[in-house]
Design a protein around this motif. Sequence first.
Motif: not given
Length: 359
Positions: A183-190
């Motif tokens: 999966n595209r792992m991106l926990f913190v967006n902003r």
Amino acid sequence: MNKKRRLYLISYFLLLSCCIYCQPSLQYLQKLTPKDGLSGNSIFDLVIDDNGFLWVATSNGLSRYDGTEFKTYFAGNNPNSPSSNAINRLFLMDSMHMAIATGSGLNILDLKTGIFKKIFFTVSENSKYHSFIHHLNNITQIEKDKYGNIWIGTSIALMRLDSTLQLKKIYWSDYKPEDINKNRMLFVNRILPMPSGDVLIFLNNGNYFWRKNNSPGTDTLHALKDWQNGRFPFFDKEPPGYFYSVNSLLLFLKTGADSLFLFDEKTGRLASCYFPDFKFEYIDWQQQFSYLYDGWAALSFKSKGLALIKIINNNKILSIEYYKKHFFPNDNFLSITVDKENNLWARSAFDGLIKLKYQ
């Protein structure tokens, strides 16, 4: 005073009052790309230091522009190079040091010596998170709050460091080892620090806020719907791309409302204006709000150029006005930075660095 002169003065002052907030005109000056010495076309961040140098974070190294030429910094095993060519964010810590979020840890650049201090975060080999070590060091966000805490967002965790860069807290994601490469792992967006010291935090599993609490064991995140005593219950469900910090104010959108909202945390005042461009083809994760000068801000759209916003914030009034004219509608702009000569530097997703001028 005769009638003719009186009418002339009335007309003059009416014209003057109307022009106080006249919409500026923007002029396209030039585009800078790798052909001009820029390290990469995909630009992730821009910062101007106290000496007037423009620092450019790209997907292929770090660049410094002096108004005439670029100096580039590429990854290497020496103290004069960053730890990765993936430069995701830049943050001026003070007049002499710049924090650099890279794809391989946190770097602190001494702006006088050109030396990069490289920080690679580790966990115990016995930790269940050990297999995520490289994702932990893929830093995508970095901000500083009122108390001097450094907030770092990575692919799999949110970290809080104190002002001496000592790690104080890790908030882990729910990713499992089997998610790696699937999966595209991106926990913190902003991450949005507020003037009060609160920090608004947008993660892939929800929207939260952090508030300083000196009691042991209370370093927790709270549901964003409870921020400001529950005044904005819909904040929990809005996407992170709908929230921006603009000159110490919170500017946000609301699903289903064709308005821009502006909130002053200090006074509790809320202002709004009609926003006719709240359409799917305009509004997505790429739009950016950037504060420019003298109450003017820019809203950059994906492949639709940019529009201007006027903000008035004083003891008597808080107001916001959206000007629907799109400048350069065929261009893709992201965030915009203003230099000491009032030039506007716009970063783009794929087309390099763009220089604009307002009149």
